[in-house]
Design a protein around this motif. Sequence first.
Motif, PDB file in Angstrom:
ATOM      1  N   MET A   1       0.758  -1.078  -0.002  1.00 29.57           N
ATOM      2  CA  MET A   1      -0.013  -0.034  -0.116  1.00 29.57           C
ATOM      3  C   MET A   1       0.942   1.308   0.072  1.00 29.57           C
ATOM      4  N   PHE A   2       0.573   2.164  -1.019  1.00 27.61           N
ATOM      5  CA  PHE A   2       1.294   3.414  -0.978  1.00 27.61           C
ATOM      6  C   PHE A   2       0.545   4.527  -0.407  1.00 27.61           C
ATOM      7  N   PHE A   3       0.933   5.419   0.639  1.00 25.75           N
ATOM      8  CA  PHE A   3       0.338   6.770   1.054  1.00 25.75           C
ATOM      9  C   PHE A   3       1.313   7.895   0.698  1.00 25.75           C
ATOM     10  N   GLY A   4       0.641   8.864   0.237  1.00 30.95           N
ATOM     11  CA  GLY A   4       1.583  10.243   0.297  1.00 30.95           C
ATOM     12  C   GLY A   4       0.813  11.119  -0.417  1.00 30.95           C
ATOM     13  N   THR A   5       1.734  12.241  -1.278  1.00 26.41           N
ATOM     14  CA  THR A   5       1.297  13.426  -1.581  1.00 26.41           C
ATOM     15  C   THR A   5       1.045  13.063  -3.137  1.00 26.41           C
ATOM     16  N   THR A   6       1.164  14.269  -3.731  1.00 31.10           N
ATOM     17  CA  THR A   6       1.047  14.144  -5.299  1.00 31.10           C
ATOM     18  C   THR A   6       2.057  13.189  -5.997  1.00 31.10           C
ATOM     19  N   GLU A   7       3.049  13.301  -5.524  1.00 30.21           N
ATOM     20  CA  GLU A   7       4.091  12.260  -6.177  1.00 30.21           C
ATOM     21  C   GLU A   7       3.696  10.816  -5.873  1.00 30.21           C
ATOM     22  N   ALA A   8       3.185  10.191  -4.811  1.00 27.13           N
ATOM     23  CA  ALA A   8       2.470   9.126  -4.710  1.00 27.13           C
ATOM     24  C   ALA A   8       1.345   8.784  -5.637  1.00 27.13           C
ATOM     25  N   GLU A   9       0.453   9.868  -5.803  1.00 27.71           N
ATOM     26  CA  GLU A   9      -0.613   9.763  -6.593  1.00 27.71           C
ATOM     27  C   GLU A   9      -0.257   9.629  -8.101  1.00 27.71           C
ATOM     28  N   MET A  10       0.875  10.332  -8.401  1.00 31.42           N
ATOM     29  CA  MET A  10       1.102  10.385 -10.022  1.00 31.42           C
ATOM     30  C   MET A  10       1.843   8.827 -10.076  1.00 31.42           C
ATOM     31  N   TRP A  11       1.964   8.031  -9.475  1.00 29.01           N
ATOM     32  CA  TRP A  11       2.214   6.467  -9.905  1.00 29.01           C
ATOM     33  C   TRP A  11       1.275   6.077 -10.817  1.00 29.01           C
ATOM     34  N   TRP A  12      -0.102   6.682 -10.717  1.00 29.02           N
ATOM     35  CA  TRP A  12      -1.298   6.432 -11.376  1.00 29.02           C
ATOM     36  C   TRP A  12      -1.223   7.038 -12.729  1.00 29.02           C
ATOM     37  N   PRO A  40      -0.476  15.185   7.021  1.00 25.25           N
ATOM     38  CA  PRO A  40      -0.706  14.147   7.813  1.00 25.25           C
ATOM     39  C   PRO A  40      -1.905  14.007   8.468  1.00 25.25           C
ATOM     40  N   VAL A  41      -2.707  15.125   8.774  1.00 28.59           N
ATOM     41  CA  VAL A  41      -4.007  15.283   9.526  1.00 28.59           C
ATOM     42  C   VAL A  41      -5.358  14.547   8.538  1.00 28.59           C
ATOM     43  N   SER A  42      -5.070  14.968   7.231  1.00 31.23           N
ATOM     44  CA  SER A  42      -6.231  14.437   6.417  1.00 31.23           C
ATOM     45  C   SER A  42      -5.856  12.970   5.921  1.00 31.23           C
ATOM     46  N   LEU A  43      -4.327  12.390   6.003  1.00 28.21           N
ATOM     47  CA  LEU A  43      -4.294  11.132   5.745  1.00 28.21           C
ATOM     48  C   LEU A  43      -4.825  10.378   6.996  1.00 28.21           C
ATOM     49  N   LEU A  44      -4.457  10.689   8.005  1.00 27.69           N
ATOM     50  CA  LEU A  44      -5.009  10.005   9.247  1.00 27.69           C
ATOM     51  C   LEU A  44      -6.592   9.697   9.259  1.00 27.69           C
ATOM     52  N   TRP A  45      -7.064  10.947   8.925  1.00 33.96           N
ATOM     53  CA  TRP A  45      -8.617  10.986   8.853  1.00 33.96           C
ATOM     54  C   TRP A  45      -8.945   9.821   7.802  1.00 33.96           C
ATOM     55  N   ARG A  46      -8.400   9.928   6.664  1.00 36.61           N
ATOM     56  CA  ARG A  46      -8.666   8.674   5.341  1.00 36.61           C
ATOM     57  C   ARG A  46      -8.306   7.442   5.967  1.00 36.61           C
ATOM     58  N   MET A  47      -7.327   7.235   6.711  1.00 35.43           N
ATOM     59  CA  MET A  47      -6.908   5.780   7.412  1.00 35.43           C
ATOM     60  C   MET A  47      -8.104   5.401   8.402  1.00 35.43           C
ATOM     61  N   ARG A  48      -8.420   6.206   9.071  1.00 30.46           N
ATOM     62  CA  ARG A  48      -9.552   6.037   9.922  1.00 30.46           C
ATOM     63  C   ARG A  48     -10.879   5.694   9.380  1.00 30.46           C
ATOM     64  N   ALA A  83       1.181   9.227  14.983  1.00 30.91           N
ATOM     65  CA  ALA A  83      -0.200   8.910  14.937  1.00 30.91           C
ATOM     66  C   ALA A  83      -0.398   7.971  13.571  1.00 30.91           C
ATOM     67  N   LEU A  84       0.279   8.448  12.564  1.00 29.99           N
ATOM     68  CA  LEU A  84      -0.021   7.611  11.226  1.00 29.99           C
ATOM     69  C   LEU A  84       0.480   6.299  11.542  1.00 29.99           C
ATOM     70  N   ILE A  85       1.597   6.228  12.051  1.00 30.81           N
ATOM     71  CA  ILE A  85       2.114   4.769  12.334  1.00 30.81           C
ATOM     72  C   ILE A  85       1.256   3.998  13.320  1.00 30.81           C
ATOM     73  N   ASN A  86       0.855   4.720  14.207  1.00 34.87           N
ATOM     74  CA  ASN A  86      -0.053   3.841  15.157  1.00 34.87           C
ATOM     75  C   ASN A  86      -1.427   3.357  14.749  1.00 34.87           C
ATOM     76  N   GLU A  87      -1.721   4.237  13.992  1.00 33.86           N
ATOM     77  CA  GLU A  87      -3.048   4.025  13.183  1.00 33.86           C
ATOM     78  C   GLU A  87      -2.843   2.579  12.111  1.00 33.86           C
ATOM     79  N   ILE A  88      -1.740   2.862  11.422  1.00 33.09           N
ATOM     80  CA  ILE A  88      -1.492   1.663  10.462  1.00 33.09           C
ATOM     81  C   ILE A  88      -1.129   0.449  11.489  1.00 33.09           C
TER      82      ILE A  88
END
Length: 183
Positions: A1-12, A40-48, A83-88
Amino acid sequence: MFFGTTEAEMWWWPNRGRRLWDRAFGSIKAANFGSQGTRPVSLLWRMRNGELDGYRAKLIVLQAGPDGDVDIDRAEFVGSYAALINEIRLRQPQARILLFAPLPRGRTLETWRQRAQANASLLAELVDNQRVFYTDIGERFYRSDGSFNGATWSNDIANRGTQASAYEIWAEELQPWLNRFVR
């Protein structure tokens, strides 16, 4: 699984990393949750709220670290990635986590080295090299003379951003991690 910003999105994106994604990660059923403007705050929301559900990941690549030239609050930054690591770990306890430094984006080598050292220093307390790892491939974006390889990132308005050749580097650098934890 990949999470990140525009650069990660651009894999697609078809003109950036998609061809390489299919070749390098298609057979292992990788999922990409990169998204423009991710913090990070929006990514945490998405993970949750579902992005870690329905998978049994072996490796989660988390693009980490400030990629701009902005001052950051150390405690807030480390806390947000903790917080992201803990959620993962809560939702994907079997997964290894690879914190992946942002890419250089055309900076001078010296500027990049300073940013890379700062990122590594900030994230060091989160890395245990058993479940959580850190890697920075930024040096691969420079030529032997120290000049930035402009084929990897463009500032041209019509084609701005990380280029397909950067994804070739990224895919190469991920192979040892995939071999170690996924294959």
